[in-house]
Design a protein around this motif. Structure first.
Motif, PDB file in Angstrom:
ATOM      1  N   SER A 104      -1.825 -13.306  -3.893  1.00  0.00           N
ATOM      2  CA  SER A 104      -2.342 -13.005  -5.231  1.00  0.00           C
ATOM      3  C   SER A 104      -2.590 -11.505  -5.304  1.00  0.00           C
ATOM      4  O   SER A 104      -2.860 -10.861  -4.292  1.00  0.00           O
ATOM      5  CB  SER A 104      -3.628 -13.788  -5.521  1.00  0.00           C
ATOM      6  N   GLY A 105      -2.473 -10.943  -6.497  1.00  0.00           N
ATOM      7  CA  GLY A 105      -2.664  -9.506  -6.679  1.00  0.00           C
ATOM      8  C   GLY A 105      -1.498  -8.705  -6.147  1.00  0.00           C
ATOM      9  O   GLY A 105      -0.553  -9.232  -5.562  1.00  0.00           O
ATOM     10  N   ASN A 106      -1.605  -7.374  -6.350  1.00  0.00           N
ATOM     11  CA  ASN A 106      -0.563  -6.446  -5.914  1.00  0.00           C
ATOM     12  C   ASN A 106      -1.194  -5.222  -5.278  1.00  0.00           C
ATOM     13  O   ASN A 106      -2.344  -4.892  -5.562  1.00  0.00           O
ATOM     14  CB  ASN A 106       0.284  -5.983  -7.114  1.00  0.00           C
ATOM     15  N   GLU A 108      -3.137  -2.510  -3.497  1.00  0.00           N
ATOM     16  CA  GLU A 108      -4.469  -2.503  -2.873  1.00  0.00           C
ATOM     17  C   GLU A 108      -5.232  -3.797  -3.130  1.00  0.00           C
ATOM     18  O   GLU A 108      -6.120  -4.166  -2.367  1.00  0.00           O
ATOM     19  CB  GLU A 108      -5.293  -1.326  -3.414  1.00  0.00           C
ATOM     20  N   ASP A 109      -4.896  -4.483  -4.224  1.00  0.00           N
ATOM     21  CA  ASP A 109      -5.614  -5.706  -4.601  1.00  0.00           C
ATOM     22  C   ASP A 109      -4.963  -6.981  -4.051  1.00  0.00           C
ATOM     23  O   ASP A 109      -5.434  -8.087  -4.338  1.00  0.00           O
ATOM     24  CB  ASP A 109      -5.697  -5.819  -6.127  1.00  0.00           C
ATOM     25  N   GLN A 110      -3.911  -6.833  -3.261  1.00  0.00           N
ATOM     26  CA  GLN A 110      -3.215  -8.013  -2.736  1.00  0.00           C
ATOM     27  C   GLN A 110      -4.113  -8.793  -1.783  1.00  0.00           C
ATOM     28  O   GLN A 110      -4.807  -8.219  -0.950  1.00  0.00           O
ATOM     29  CB  GLN A 110      -1.939  -7.582  -2.004  1.00  0.00           C
ATOM     30  N   ILE A 111      -4.079 -10.115  -1.915  1.00  0.00           N
ATOM     31  CA  ILE A 111      -4.825 -10.998  -1.012  1.00  0.00           C
ATOM     32  C   ILE A 111      -3.874 -12.071  -0.511  1.00  0.00           C
ATOM     33  O   ILE A 111      -3.180 -12.722  -1.295  1.00  0.00           O
ATOM     34  CB  ILE A 111      -6.039 -11.644  -1.718  1.00  0.00           C
ATOM     35  N   ARG A 181      -0.733  -5.794   3.787  1.00  0.00           N
ATOM     36  CA  ARG A 181      -2.026  -5.492   3.182  1.00  0.00           C
ATOM     37  C   ARG A 181      -2.648  -6.785   2.666  1.00  0.00           C
ATOM     38  O   ARG A 181      -1.973  -7.636   2.113  1.00  0.00           O
ATOM     39  CB  ARG A 181      -1.791  -4.519   2.032  1.00  0.00           C
ATOM     40  N   SER A 182      -3.977  -6.922   2.854  1.00  0.00           N
ATOM     41  CA  SER A 182      -4.697  -8.059   2.280  1.00  0.00           C
ATOM     42  C   SER A 182      -6.184  -7.738   2.233  1.00  0.00           C
ATOM     43  O   SER A 182      -6.731  -7.164   3.195  1.00  0.00           O
ATOM     44  CB  SER A 182      -4.489  -9.334   3.113  1.00  0.00           C
ATOM     45  N   GLY A 184      -7.896  -5.531   0.782  1.00  0.00           N
ATOM     46  CA  GLY A 184      -8.269  -4.125   0.888  1.00  0.00           C
ATOM     47  C   GLY A 184      -8.044  -3.506   2.258  1.00  0.00           C
ATOM     48  O   GLY A 184      -8.410  -2.359   2.495  1.00  0.00           O
TER      49      GLY A 184
END
Length: 196
Positions: A104-106, A108-111, A181-182, A184
């Motif tokens: 979810s997110g992209n 820096e906000d990717q989780i 990345r996840s 942050g």
């Protein structure tokens, strides 16, 4: 003599105590329990996530899920813990296998939220990091994600390939790394210079 007869721990006894201790939907507070060590149980978790008791695979998913909910790692050893018993078990690699993940997110906000073979979910981030060990002889990667309190999941091959597709390059300590990345955080997988 206290008159008590020592009892050898059994999977049935542990399961009964675990069911009695389970309250609500969450995981039991195994970190708060300090029962006496009762010995080792002939229980093993294979690298592929299969649980064995007395050399036979445990076929009931509900029972495996119950045992996984009372699993604790102290130092390098694994235990099943109830309020009244602490028994050692064998874990070949990691106690869980991450069999899938959602993104979810992209940027820096990717989780990345992983799901394990026993139904746990964990969103990777600073408190639940992803790490990759590499075999010193073959260089083959073994990726892991922390699921809860000292308990990791080996990320299965198909999920690892999907992670690589999400990878990017970033400088870490003056070295360029390829990683993901996840939550942050950036998790290095391999130095960029070692990529083909």
């Amino acid at each position: 003599m206290s008159g008590q007869i020592p009892v050898k721990p059994s999977a049935d006894g542990i399961a009964t105590a675990a069911r009695a201790a389970k309250k609500g939907k969450g995981l039991p507070p195994v970190h708060l329990w300090n029962p006496p060590f009762c010995g080792d149980l002939d229980m093993r978790i294979a690298r592929d996530g299969t649980w064995f008791y007395l050399g036979t695979p445990i076929g009931r998913h509900e029972l495996v899920r119950l045992f996984s909910s009372i699993l604790r790692k102290d130092g390098d050893k694994y235990f099943l813990v109830t309020p009244v018993e602490l028994v050692g078990i064998t874990v070949d690699d990691a106690p869980f296998v991450a069999v899938d993940f959602e993104v979810s997110g992209n940027g820096e906000d990717q989780i990345l939220t992983f799901t394990t073979n026993v139904g746990d979910e964990a969103a990777a981030g600073p408190d639940l990091p992803i790490r990759v060990e590499r075999d010193p002889e073959t260089g083959e990667p073994s990726p892991y994600v922390l699921i809860r309190a000292n308990l990791e999941a080996l990320i299965d091959r198909k999920s690892f390939y999907r992670l690589v597709d999400l990878g990017e390059h970033q400088d870490v300590d003056n070295t360029s790394w390829f990683g993901v990345r996840s939550g942050g955080a950036f998790f290095p997988i391999i130095p960029s210079s070692e990529l083909p």
